[in-house]
Every structure is written in C-alpha cells, then in structure tokens.
Design a protein around this motif. Structure first.
Motif, PDB file in Angstrom:
ATOM      1  N   UNK A 382      60.605  39.627  41.917  1.00 54.02           N
ATOM      2  CA  UNK A 382      61.881  40.196  42.336  1.00 54.02           C
ATOM      3  C   UNK A 382      62.977  39.197  42.650  1.00 54.02           C
ATOM      4  N   UNK A 383      62.782  37.913  42.460  1.00 55.16           N
ATOM      5  CA  UNK A 383      63.791  36.966  42.961  1.00 55.16           C
ATOM      6  C   UNK A 383      64.512  36.148  41.901  1.00 55.16           C
ATOM      7  N   UNK A 384      64.153  36.252  40.634  1.00 54.30           N
ATOM      8  CA  UNK A 384      64.787  35.442  39.594  1.00 54.30           C
ATOM      9  C   UNK A 384      65.478  36.351  38.584  1.00 54.30           C
ATOM     10  N   UNK A 385      66.818  36.402  38.641  1.00 55.91           N
ATOM     11  CA  UNK A 385      67.597  37.281  37.771  1.00 55.91           C
ATOM     12  C   UNK A 385      67.899  36.592  36.449  1.00 55.91           C
ATOM     13  N   UNK A 386      67.549  37.281  35.355  1.00 51.07           N
ATOM     14  CA  UNK A 386      67.867  36.817  34.011  1.00 51.07           C
ATOM     15  C   UNK A 386      68.831  37.799  33.354  1.00 51.07           C
ATOM     16  N   UNK A 387      69.680  37.276  32.479  1.00 53.45           N
ATOM     17  CA  UNK A 387      70.619  38.081  31.711  1.00 53.45           C
ATOM     18  C   UNK A 387      70.402  37.858  30.223  1.00 53.45           C
ATOM     19  N   UNK A 408      67.266  34.735  44.177  1.00 52.88           N
ATOM     20  CA  UNK A 408      67.587  35.266  45.501  1.00 52.88           C
ATOM     21  C   UNK A 408      66.785  36.545  45.719  1.00 52.88           C
ATOM     22  N   UNK A 409      65.806  36.500  46.604  1.00 53.20           N
ATOM     23  CA  UNK A 409      64.973  37.662  46.881  1.00 53.20           C
ATOM     24  C   UNK A 409      65.783  38.797  47.491  1.00 53.20           C
ATOM     25  N   UNK A 410      66.985  38.505  47.992  1.00 53.09           N
ATOM     26  CA  UNK A 410      67.799  39.517  48.661  1.00 53.09           C
ATOM     27  C   UNK A 410      68.725  40.274  47.717  1.00 53.09           C
ATOM     28  N   UNK A 411      69.068  39.708  46.550  1.00 52.07           N
ATOM     29  CA  UNK A 411      70.106  40.342  45.724  1.00 52.07           C
ATOM     30  C   UNK A 411      69.874  40.244  44.231  1.00 52.07           C
ATOM     31  N   UNK A 412      68.714  39.804  43.784  1.00 50.83           N
ATOM     32  CA  UNK A 412      68.514  39.591  42.347  1.00 50.83           C
ATOM     33  C   UNK A 412      68.068  40.857  41.621  1.00 50.83           C
ATOM     34  N   UNK A 413      67.090  41.583  42.162  1.00 48.23           N
ATOM     35  CA  UNK A 413      66.435  42.650  41.389  1.00 48.23           C
ATOM     36  C   UNK A 413      67.305  43.906  41.299  1.00 48.23           C
TER      37      UNK A 413
END
Length: 498
Positions: A382-387, A408-413
């Motif tokens: 849940x913490x690594x955002x990919x585009x 960011x575990x707080x805002x990525x997923x």
C-alpha cells in the motif's frame, strides 16, 4: 557512476544484498561495499522477539531482515579502487564528505535504530535520504502486518531498497506533506535489553490469543455503507454526514467490500468484492438499487482463478469495462461485459509481472492514466504509488519514468474513482498508517504529466460515531447515492483484550 555503499560490519542483512544487486543492474553503475567497524549492534532481545514471532506466525525465514555473512555482501563488490561518485551511508559512519554523500535515516536516526523504535512503538516511520541538510527523497514506510515486528521490519527494509534505487535513478517524490495524526516530536528511544525482553514476552503472549481469536471469528469482517445524496458528498464535506450510513447486510458467512456503483440505462447497480470465508478468496457480485434501496442480496457476476476485489467499472465506446484487482496473478486485467451486469470476458492484460493493488483509471488531458500501488521486492502492498499512461484505455500502457512517484503509506493507495470538482482533480486515497484501510483521505492532484506527479491532501476522514468500527477504506458515488466501506467491530470474548 561509481557508488560506494557503507554498512555496519556487525549487522549485515539480506536487504543489503538486494540493494547492491539492484544498483549494479542499473545502466552505467558500479558498486563497491565498505563495512564499517566499531558501530553498535541492536539489542539481543530483538532477535529473540523475531525468532518467537517467526515460530508463532509461520514466517518462513526473515526475508530482507535475515542476517547474512558479511562475506556474502563483500562478494558482490565490484573489483578495483575507482573513486566514488556517490556514497550511500546506511549506518552513520560519520566519514568526511569528500563527494556526494547520501545518508539513510529513519525518524532522524541513522542505522536501523529509528526503524526498530518506530515499529515497536506502533508509529509510522519516515525514511529520508539526506545530503547534508538537504532532503534528496523521503517516504512514509508502511506494512501489512501491524503488530508483528519481524514482518513489519522486513517490509520496511524492502521499501528502503525501493526508495534508494528510485532516488539514484532520479525518481521518487522528494518531500512529503505533513499530515494530522502523525506522532509529534522525535522517535522514542530504543528500549533497554531488559525492557525489550519483557515487552517481547507480553507481545508474543497476546498474539497467540489474538491468532486463536481470528481463526474463530473470521476477523476482520468488512461492511459496505450507503446513503442517498441530499446535499454535499464526502468530497465537499471532508467529514461524515450527520445522517450516518445504512449497512448493506450480509449473511455472516461472507463480507462485502470495495463498493463501486454504476448507472446503466437509468438503473443503478452496485458492484462489490464478495469475500466468502470458506473459499478464502473474493469474487465480484452485484445488486440493483430499486426504489432507493438494494433489491435483494448481491449476486455473483465474475469469478476468476485468483482473488478478485476493487471492481473498477466504467463505460467507453458503448461498452462497459471492468478492471478488478487481480494481484494474485501478477497482472492488471481488463474485462468487458457481454451480458451486463454479468457476462464478463477478459479482453487484455494491461500490466504483467507486477503485484499491483487497486488499479484506478482516469482520463486527463489527451491521455489515460492508471494509478496503482505496487508491492516491490517484498515490501508493503500500500505504500508505493506507480503510474502508467496510454493513448487508449486498452493500452499500450507505459510506466512513468519516475516510478514509484510516491512512497507514502498515508496517501499512496487508491480508494475509489477520481473526480473533477471546479477544475480540480481529486483522488480518494487510503491512509494505512494505523493498518490497512484504516482511514480515508481526499487528495488534490496538482501535477500529473510525463515530468512527474504531485498531490495535496485536503481532508482526512476516519471511523467515528457516524461510521462505527475500526476502518474506513474506500469512497465511490453514482446515481445520487454514495458508498463507503470499512471493517465492523468484531465481537470480543469478554475480558480477552485489555
């Protein structure tokens, strides 16, 4: 570029091997290893805690946290004495900075001390790469195993590899937005060895009871809430409505989660993850809304060879499409409805070879963009955002050059469909600092192009009097109705948990 990696000679772990191998695999990079002597080891009681947790929870080995012989790390070092262009200080060696020197810290501590302290205290650690006082990159590290120190440590070390390699490659967001509910002040000090031993005994005893409890009670038990919109929605309110929510009932042998409403030919249908406890995996089910309420119970519409969830559904070119989560297959898959709301047939693999969660599509500018978190190298889900971007929703999808664009575990997923309000692109996101799907946030996307990504969190919403329970997980609306989900408060054995 020649990189020198400095490690504590007394604490060499598998993640160091992983890091060096990944750096060496990057074009134009060579790596040497320097083992720094005389630095302190971690408390002996910590390894005892790890061993007990591994036995109780059936953890096979220590993964990235496993201690390995220093010789294994030295064997990866490239030959030669070429001067370093970049030093990666993983242990706080305090050597003079004659070249670019990036120091890895956790909540301001070099080495693993700050990371261990945060895990044992239950807080969310912030990892930073510093060049002197300058922040190169930072990340709020997450875990899917809150309360299990070894598994949390393993996942956060894996994500540390992601942070470092992405930064060396020129990616990863450099600064994080301060968010409420974060722990004030510095990280707590490492407990003494004697205190750590007592804490370990209490933690292990408690976890044995909790494990039995979970086996008996199918915990956690998720639920879907809905309400008719007679005014502002959560994007505008930034808080729960005073009217509260109506639960979508289940039979106790399953739970419903990930609600995605969709209107077709004037009829509102709600698609959900339908997790059947005896099967141990999810399918996608759907129920029509008639006269302002569900007309019966959700009926299965899509099953697959892996667990299904997050049924992201949309209409394009006169057809109805779905991108459910198929992370168990290491794919993001596209389905088309041939007999809506059922008759789903697979059309394409949009992404392969990655463990992706909650893929969310949006058309922005002249391109389609896809957001998902990726479990990279054994880290959290849940913490690594990919585009990815594509000229057409069917692809081909091109990964963003700066992936992961955010750690960011707080805002990525992702936590539901993105919406446009007054020209602002808003995305619901999961705040997993206190556990998977613990709270919801609304983020405004301020940059989305081939150069990079940025967002600003505008509201944070958690469980409360209007939504009793422990988690608030996703947000979607359609047809004049709004839907959320989260976990119910499971029944307790009286006096079991203090």
């Amino acid at each position: 570029m020649h990189i020198r990696v400095e490690c504590n000679a007394g604490v060499v772990r598998r993640w160091h091997l992983t890091l060096v191998r990944r750096l060496k695999s990057m074009p134009g990079k060579s790596v040497t290893v320097a083992l720094v002597e005389g630095l302190p080891d971690l408390p002996a009681g910590l390894e005892a805690l790890f061993q007990l947790e591994a036995a109780i929870h059936g953890l096979a080995g220590h993964g990235q946290a496993e201690r390995v012989p220093a010789a294994d790390l030295l064997a990866l070092s490239d030959a030669g004495e070429a001067p370093a262009d970049l030093v990666l200080d993983l242990c706080g060696s305090k050597a003079p900075a004659t070249v670019a020197r990036w120091q890895l810290t956790y909540d301001g501590f070099t080495g693993e001390d700050g990371l261990i302290a945060a895990i044992l205290s239950g807080s969310t650690p912030t990892a930073r790469l510093l060049d002197g006082q300058n922040v190169i990159a930072e990340a709020r590290l997450g875990t899917e195993y809150g309360g299990i120190a070894l598994a949390s440590f393993d996942e956060m070390l894996a994500r540390s590899v992601t942070l470092i390699t992405a930064s060396v490659a020129g990616g990863c967001q450099t600064r994080l937005q301060a968010l409420r509910q974060e722990e004030a002040g510095s990280s707590p000090a490492i407990p003494s060895i004697s205190r750590l031993g007592k804490a370990a005994a209490k933690k292990v005893a408690r976890r044995i009871v909790q494990q039995i409890y979970r086996l008996c009670y199918n915990s956690p038990h998720w639920r879907v809430g809905w309400r008719k919109l007679n005014g502002p929605d959560l994007f505008d309110l930034g808080a729960h409505p005073k009217t509260g929510w109506t639960d979508l009932p289940d039979d106790g042998r399953r739970f419903y989660a990930d609600p995605f409403p969709f209107v077709h030919q004037g009829k509102l249908t709600l698609f959900v993850e339908d997790f059947i406890h005896k099967l141990g995996k999810g399918i996608i089910s759907a129920v029509d809304f008639v006269d302002g309420r569900p007309a019966g119970k959700p009926i299965p519409v899509l099953e697959h060879n892996c667990h299904l969830s997050y049924p992201f559904i949309f209409e394009e070119e006169g057809q109805i499409w779905m991108v459910p989560e198929t992370s168990g297959n290491g794919t993001i898959e596209l389905f088309r409805a041939t007999a809506y709301p059922g008759g789903w047939v697979k059309e394409a693999d949009l992404v392969t070879g990655l463990t992706c969660s909650d893929a969310t599509l949006v058309r922005h500018g002249n391109l389609w963009w896809m957001f998902a978190t990726v479990r990279d190298g054994g880290g959290a889900f849940s913490d690594a955002l990919h585009l990815w971007s594509a000229p057409d929703f069917r692809g081909p999808w091109t990964p963003h050059a700066a992936n992961p664009v955010l750690i960011d575990i707080a805002t990525a997923r992702p936590a539901g469909r993105m919406v446009v309000r007054d020209g602002r692109l808003l995305r619901p996101v999961q705040d997993c600092r206190r556990g998977y799907g613990a709270a919801l946030a609304i983020a405004r996307v301020t940059k989305l192009d081939h150069e990079g990504f940025a967002q600003v969190v505008e509201a944070m919403i958690g469980p409360g009097p209007e939504w009793p329970g422990r988690r608030l997980h996703s947000l979607n609306s359609a047809g004049g109705f709004e839907f959320i989900d989260g976990s119910a408060t499971a029944p307790k054995w009286k006096g079991l948990f203090p």
